[in-house]
Design a protein around this motif. Structure first.
Motif, PDB file in Angstrom:
ATOM      1  N   ARG A   1       0.774  -1.222  -0.154  1.00 44.43           N
ATOM      2  CA  ARG A   1      -0.078  -0.060   0.213  1.00 44.43           C
ATOM      3  C   ARG A   1       0.850   1.232   0.009  1.00 44.43           C
ATOM      4  N   ASP A   2       2.070   1.167   0.668  1.00 43.07           N
ATOM      5  CA  ASP A   2       2.959   2.442   0.847  1.00 43.07           C
ATOM      6  C   ASP A   2       3.507   2.579  -0.610  1.00 43.07           C
ATOM      7  N   ILE A   3       3.907   1.652  -1.150  1.00 47.87           N
ATOM      8  CA  ILE A   3       4.866   1.926  -2.560  1.00 47.87           C
ATOM      9  C   ILE A   3       3.602   2.026  -3.495  1.00 47.87           C
ATOM     10  N   ALA A   4       2.230   1.604  -3.605  1.00 47.84           N
ATOM     11  CA  ALA A   4       1.104   2.042  -4.409  1.00 47.84           C
ATOM     12  C   ALA A   4       1.010   3.323  -4.401  1.00 47.84           C
ATOM     13  N   ARG A   5       0.656   3.775  -2.926  1.00 42.63           N
ATOM     14  CA  ARG A   5       0.372   5.357  -2.827  1.00 42.63           C
ATOM     15  C   ARG A   5       1.503   6.333  -3.418  1.00 42.63           C
ATOM     16  N   ALA A   6       2.808   5.723  -3.013  1.00 38.46           N
ATOM     17  CA  ALA A   6       3.818   6.566  -3.681  1.00 38.46           C
ATOM     18  C   ALA A   6       3.865   6.701  -4.869  1.00 38.46           C
ATOM     19  N   ILE A   7       3.648   5.471  -5.726  1.00 39.43           N
ATOM     20  CA  ILE A   7       3.639   5.832  -7.162  1.00 39.43           C
ATOM     21  C   ILE A   7       2.499   6.555  -7.587  1.00 39.43           C
ATOM     22  N   MET A   8       1.231   6.482  -6.901  1.00 40.74           N
ATOM     23  CA  MET A   8       0.189   7.315  -7.617  1.00 40.74           C
ATOM     24  C   MET A   8       0.570   8.941  -7.027  1.00 40.74           C
ATOM     25  N   ASP A   9       1.103   9.073  -5.845  1.00 41.93           N
ATOM     26  CA  ASP A   9       1.428  10.523  -5.610  1.00 41.93           C
ATOM     27  C   ASP A   9       2.307  11.125  -6.475  1.00 41.93           C
ATOM     28  N   LYS A  10       3.214  10.246  -7.110  1.00 44.02           N
ATOM     29  CA  LYS A  10       4.394  10.869  -8.254  1.00 44.02           C
ATOM     30  C   LYS A  10       3.653  10.795  -9.550  1.00 44.02           C
ATOM     31  N   ARG A  11       2.538  10.459  -9.657  1.00 42.56           N
ATOM     32  CA  ARG A  11       1.624  10.461 -10.790  1.00 42.56           C
ATOM     33  C   ARG A  11       2.418   9.663 -11.975  1.00 42.56           C
ATOM     34  N   LEU A  12       3.027   8.459 -11.522  1.00 43.53           N
ATOM     35  CA  LEU A  12       3.583   7.631 -12.478  1.00 43.53           C
ATOM     36  C   LEU A  12       2.818   6.467 -12.851  1.00 43.53           C
ATOM     37  N   ALA A  13       1.613   6.598 -12.433  1.00 46.37           N
ATOM     38  CA  ALA A  13       0.400   5.553 -12.836  1.00 46.37           C
ATOM     39  C   ALA A  13      -0.980   6.197 -12.770  1.00 46.37           C
TER      40      ALA A  13
ATOM     41  N   THR B   1       0.154   2.050 -16.599  1.00 52.77           N
ATOM     42  CA  THR B   1       0.984   3.396 -16.908  1.00 52.77           C
ATOM     43  C   THR B   1       1.061   3.551 -18.399  1.00 52.77           C
ATOM     44  N   ARG B   2       1.778   4.585 -18.734  1.00 51.41           N
ATOM     45  CA  ARG B   2       2.527   4.953 -20.072  1.00 51.41           C
ATOM     46  C   ARG B   2       3.421   4.007 -19.862  1.00 51.41           C
ATOM     47  N   THR B   3       4.002   3.493 -21.171  1.00 47.16           N
ATOM     48  CA  THR B   3       5.109   2.727 -21.395  1.00 47.16           C
ATOM     49  C   THR B   3       6.412   3.895 -21.383  1.00 47.16           C
ATOM     50  N   SER B   4       6.140   4.891 -21.583  1.00 43.29           N
ATOM     51  CA  SER B   4       7.346   5.831 -21.466  1.00 43.29           C
ATOM     52  C   SER B   4       7.679   6.045 -20.135  1.00 43.29           C
ATOM     53  N   LYS B   5       6.956   5.790 -19.382  1.00 41.22           N
ATOM     54  CA  LYS B   5       6.963   5.984 -17.700  1.00 41.22           C
ATOM     55  C   LYS B   5       7.745   4.862 -17.226  1.00 41.22           C
ATOM     56  N   ILE B   6       7.884   3.709 -17.854  1.00 39.60           N
ATOM     57  CA  ILE B   6       8.378   2.623 -17.111  1.00 39.60           C
ATOM     58  C   ILE B   6       9.764   2.535 -16.602  1.00 39.60           C
ATOM     59  N   GLY B   7      10.711   3.262 -17.287  1.00 38.58           N
ATOM     60  CA  GLY B   7      12.072   3.594 -16.567  1.00 38.58           C
ATOM     61  C   GLY B   7      12.094   4.346 -15.338  1.00 38.58           C
ATOM     62  N   GLU B   8      11.254   5.407 -15.291  1.00 35.67           N
ATOM     63  CA  GLU B   8      11.136   6.237 -14.284  1.00 35.67           C
ATOM     64  C   GLU B   8      10.580   5.344 -13.129  1.00 35.67           C
ATOM     65  N   LEU B   9       9.422   4.631 -13.279  1.00 33.21           N
ATOM     66  CA  LEU B   9       8.812   3.908 -12.371  1.00 33.21           C
ATOM     67  C   LEU B   9       9.688   2.880 -11.820  1.00 33.21           C
ATOM     68  N   SER B  10      10.331   2.311 -12.687  1.00 32.06           N
ATOM     69  CA  SER B  10      11.270   1.128 -11.939  1.00 32.06           C
ATOM     70  C   SER B  10      12.456   1.723 -11.296  1.00 32.06           C
ATOM     71  N   ASN B  11      12.878   2.926 -11.532  1.00 30.83           N
ATOM     72  CA  ASN B  11      13.838   3.683 -10.790  1.00 30.83           C
ATOM     73  C   ASN B  11      13.344   4.039  -9.404  1.00 30.83           C
ATOM     74  N   TYR B  12      12.065   4.661  -9.475  1.00 34.21           N
ATOM     75  CA  TYR B  12      11.505   5.156  -8.096  1.00 34.21           C
ATOM     76  C   TYR B  12      11.357   3.826  -7.256  1.00 34.21           C
ATOM     77  N   VAL B  13      10.574   2.954  -7.727  1.00 31.04           N
ATOM     78  CA  VAL B  13      10.365   1.552  -7.007  1.00 31.04           C
ATOM     79  C   VAL B  13      11.544   1.181  -6.296  1.00 31.04           C
ATOM     80  N   ARG B  14      12.582   1.037  -7.322  1.00 31.30           N
ATOM     81  CA  ARG B  14      13.700   0.614  -6.581  1.00 31.30           C
ATOM     82  C   ARG B  14      14.177   1.224  -5.473  1.00 31.30           C
ATOM     83  N   SER B  15      14.039   2.782  -5.391  1.00 33.36           N
ATOM     84  CA  SER B  15      14.494   3.677  -4.579  1.00 33.36           C
ATOM     85  C   SER B  15      13.710   3.532  -3.184  1.00 33.36           C
ATOM     86  N   ILE B  16      12.723   2.983  -2.957  1.00 33.28           N
ATOM     87  CA  ILE B  16      11.836   3.005  -2.016  1.00 33.28           C
ATOM     88  C   ILE B  16      11.526   1.591  -1.478  1.00 33.28           C
TER      89      ILE B  16
END
Length: 136
Positions: free
Chosen positions: A47-59, A90-105
């Motif tokens: 839930r924390d990761i999902a909320r963080a992804i949504m807060d960053k507008r990555l999905a 999400t958009r395919t163009s956001k996958i790199g940013e999404l992956s980097n962000y998730v790895r960081s948290i």
């Protein structure tokens, strides 16, 4: 120099071309959107990761699937655990940013982050993803 510039601008140019194609033809270009799968050790972290992804507008949308059993090799040993799976739309163009962000948290040393391109889908839903995930 021109080739380097074109390579660096490719994602932007591809995105613009896809938007133009979709706007003019009204037909979906396969691969414009993706679904990422992210495994999490428990529901609280999921839930924390999902909320963080949504807060960053990555999905535009994240499903949190209930507990599942997992078998995997880790450091040469067969492990068994339970995990929670996130399905991130999400958009395919956001996958790199999404992956980097998730790895960081993410608490895992090597988190599972796998993306699959969307080949087809409800055009209205796919348009909704477009409207809810900002462009690069």
């Amino acid at each position: 120099e021109v080739l380097t510039l074109l390579v660096l601008m490719y994602p932007l140019l591809r995105g613009l071309a896809l938007q133009l194609h979709w706007a003019v033809s009204g037909s979906y270009v396969p691969g414009t959107h993706s679904m990422a799968l992210v495994s999490c050790p428990n529901e609280h972290i999921a839930r924390d990761i999902a909320r963080a992804i949504m807060d960053k507008r990555l999905a535009a949308y994240v499903n949190i699937l209930p507990k599942s059993s997992a078998l995997y090799f880790w450091k040469g040993e067969l492990e068994e655990s339970t995990e929670i799976l996130l399905l991130v739309k999400t958009r395919t163009s956001k996958i790199g940013e999404l992956s980097n962000y998730v790895r960081s948290i993410h608490p895992f040393e090597i988190p599972e982050i796998i993306s699959l391109p969307v080949d087809q889908g409800n055009p209205v839903y796919l348009k909704w993803i477009e409207e809810n995930v900002p462009r690069d």
